[in-house]
Design a protein around this motif. Sequence first.
Motif, mmCIF file in Angstrom:
data_model
loop_
_atom_site.group_PDB
_atom_site.id
_atom_site.type_symbol
_atom_site.label_atom_id
_atom_site.label_comp_id
_atom_site.label_asym_id
_atom_site.label_seq_id
_atom_site.Cartn_x
_atom_site.Cartn_y
_atom_site.Cartn_z
ATOM 1 N N TRP A 88 0.836 -1.198 0.000
ATOM 2 C CA TRP A 88 0.000 0.000 0.000
ATOM 3 C C TRP A 88 0.874 1.251 0.000
ATOM 4 N N ARG A 89 1.836 1.270 0.883
ATOM 5 C CA ARG A 89 2.757 2.402 0.996
ATOM 6 C C ARG A 89 4.182 1.866 0.904
ATOM 7 N N ILE A 90 4.938 2.426 -0.004
ATOM 8 C CA ILE A 90 6.325 1.998 -0.199
ATOM 9 C C ILE A 90 7.245 3.023 0.452
ATOM 10 N N TRP A 91 8.023 2.576 1.422
ATOM 11 C CA TRP A 91 8.940 3.441 2.152
ATOM 12 C C TRP A 91 10.353 3.280 1.602
ATOM 13 N N GLU A 92 10.982 4.387 1.351
ATOM 14 C CA GLU A 92 12.399 4.395 0.984
ATOM 15 C C GLU A 92 13.204 4.815 2.215
ATOM 16 N N THR B 268 -0.435 1.656 15.876
ATOM 17 C CA THR B 268 -1.176 1.567 14.613
ATOM 18 C C THR B 268 -1.870 2.888 14.317
ATOM 19 N N PRO B 269 -1.559 3.524 13.183
ATOM 20 C CA PRO B 269 -2.174 4.830 12.863
ATOM 21 C C PRO B 269 -3.652 4.683 12.524
ATOM 22 N N PRO B 270 -4.419 5.745 12.655
ATOM 23 C CA PRO B 270 -5.872 5.652 12.421
ATOM 24 C C PRO B 270 -6.238 5.266 10.996
ATOM 25 N N GLU B 271 -5.425 5.654 10.013
ATOM 26 C CA GLU B 271 -5.772 5.303 8.637
ATOM 27 C C GLU B 271 -5.662 3.795 8.391
ATOM 28 N N ILE B 272 -4.750 3.136 9.095
ATOM 29 C CA ILE B 272 -4.629 1.684 8.953
ATOM 30 C C ILE B 272 -5.719 0.978 9.755
ATOM 31 N N VAL B 273 -6.069 1.514 10.920
ATOM 32 C CA VAL B 273 -7.182 0.962 11.696
ATOM 33 C C VAL B 273 -8.465 1.028 10.883
ATOM 34 N N ALA B 274 -8.724 2.186 10.291
ATOM 35 C CA ALA B 274 -9.930 2.351 9.471
ATOM 36 C C ALA B 274 -9.909 1.416 8.267
ATOM 37 N N ALA B 275 -8.727 1.234 7.678
ATOM 38 C CA ALA B 275 -8.625 0.358 6.511
ATOM 39 C C ALA B 275 -8.920 -1.089 6.879
ATOM 40 N N THR C 16 -17.009 2.476 1.032
ATOM 41 C CA THR C 16 -16.234 1.942 2.150
ATOM 42 C C THR C 16 -14.841 1.499 1.714
ATOM 43 N N THR C 17 -14.632 1.308 0.434
ATOM 44 C CA THR C 17 -13.281 1.036 -0.070
ATOM 45 C C THR C 17 -12.512 2.331 -0.306
ATOM 46 N N MET C 18 -13.199 3.337 -0.832
ATOM 47 C CA MET C 18 -12.523 4.587 -1.159
ATOM 48 C C MET C 18 -12.027 5.329 0.078
ATOM 49 N N VAL C 19 -12.776 5.270 1.173
ATOM 50 C CA VAL C 19 -12.387 6.023 2.370
ATOM 51 C C VAL C 19 -10.999 5.621 2.865
ATOM 52 N N PRO C 20 -10.715 4.334 3.141
ATOM 53 C CA PRO C 20 -9.356 3.995 3.579
ATOM 54 C C PRO C 20 -8.307 4.160 2.486
ATOM 55 N N ILE C 21 -8.714 3.938 1.223
ATOM 56 C CA ILE C 21 -7.757 4.079 0.128
ATOM 57 C C ILE C 21 -7.249 5.513 0.043
ATOM 58 N N PHE C 22 -8.164 6.479 0.027
ATOM 59 C CA PHE C 22 -7.757 7.872 -0.113
ATOM 60 C C PHE C 22 -7.149 8.418 1.181
ATOM 61 N N SER D 219 -1.847 10.031 3.401
ATOM 62 C CA SER D 219 -0.688 9.819 4.264
ATOM 63 C C SER D 219 0.597 9.709 3.457
ATOM 64 N N VAL D 220 0.505 9.096 2.270
ATOM 65 C CA VAL D 220 1.683 8.997 1.401
ATOM 66 C C VAL D 220 2.067 10.370 0.877
ATOM 67 N N VAL D 221 1.092 11.131 0.435
ATOM 68 C CA VAL D 221 1.373 12.463 -0.119
ATOM 69 C C VAL D 221 1.998 13.375 0.934
ATOM 70 N N ASN D 222 1.499 13.287 2.178
ATOM 71 C CA ASN D 222 2.024 14.127 3.262
ATOM 72 C C ASN D 222 3.235 13.512 3.966
ATOM 73 N N ASN D 223 3.667 12.337 3.511
ATOM 74 C CA ASN D 223 4.842 11.661 4.069
ATOM 75 C C ASN D 223 4.721 11.478 5.585
ATOM 76 N N GLN D 224 3.590 10.986 6.015
ATOM 77 C CA GLN D 224 3.361 10.802 7.444
ATOM 78 C C GLN D 224 4.154 9.611 7.970
#
Length: 240
Positions: free
Chosen positions: A34-38, A84-91, A143-149, A154-159
Motif C-alpha cells: 500500500w505504501r512503499i517506504w524508501e 497503529t495509525p488511524p488510517e490503517i485501523v480504518a482500513a 467503504t473502499t474509497m475512504v481507507p484508500i484515499f 498519508s503517502v502524499v504528506n509523508n506521514q
Amino acid sequence: MPYLAHTSHTQFLGLWLGTIGWILIIVTIGLVEWRIWEVSDLSVITSGLAWVGIWRVCFYSHAPILSGREIMFCQRIHLTESFTPPEIVAAQVLMIVSLIFGLMGNASAIYGLRNIYFGLSKFKPIRIAFCSSGVLYILTGVTTMVPIFWNLSSVVNNQTIVFPQSFHMPSAPINQYVGPGITVGIFASSMVVCSGLVFLSYRVPVVLEPEVRPSWPGEGCSGNRSQGINNPAFLTQENI
C-alpha cells in the motif's frame, strides 16, 4: 418473458463489472504494497525499500540478526496496537465491511437477474433486487474509497509511523510512494460504484397486453353476437 430479458443486458454486464471489482477488492486487501517506504539505513533493510500494508509490514534483508541469507521479513500490524495509525485501523475495518457489502450486492444482483431470465412475471422482486444491489455496490465502493484515499493522503504528506523496535523499521522514511495496493483499490472501487449506478438506472418496461382478439362473425364492438346482414352486392334480382 423475452421482452423483459432483452432490457437487462446492461445489468448483466453490470454484474460482471461488480464481481470483477469485488474480486479486485479482495486482491487489494491481501496486498502489502500500500505504501512503499524508501529508507536510508541499509544495515537491516538491505533493499532500501519497505512495504507498509494494512495487515503487515515487509522488507527484504540478509542481516545476521534475521538470517544468514536474504529473506522477506514481515511483521503483523494488529488493530489494537498503540502504534497503529488511524488510517490503517480504518482500513482494516472498512475493507472487511466493503467485502461483505460486495458479496451481498452480488447475491442481490444474481437474484434479480434470475427472476428476469427465468421468466418470472412479478416486477416488484426485480425492482427491489436491483435497487438493493445498486445501493450495496455503491456502499462497497464508498467503504473502499475512504481507507484508500486516507492512506493516499498519508503517502502524499509523508506521514510517519512509530513502529516498535521488533519491527526493525525506521519511524520516518526518506520518501514514500503509492503502492499497487492503493492503485488497485481505486480501480476496484470505481468499478463497483459504476456497477451500482447501472443497477439503480434500471427501469421496468411497460408491457402492454394485446387488446385485439379475433371476433366472431356478427360480433360487434360490444362483444355481443348480432344478426348477420347480407351484402347487397350478392343479392339476386329475385331477393330484391
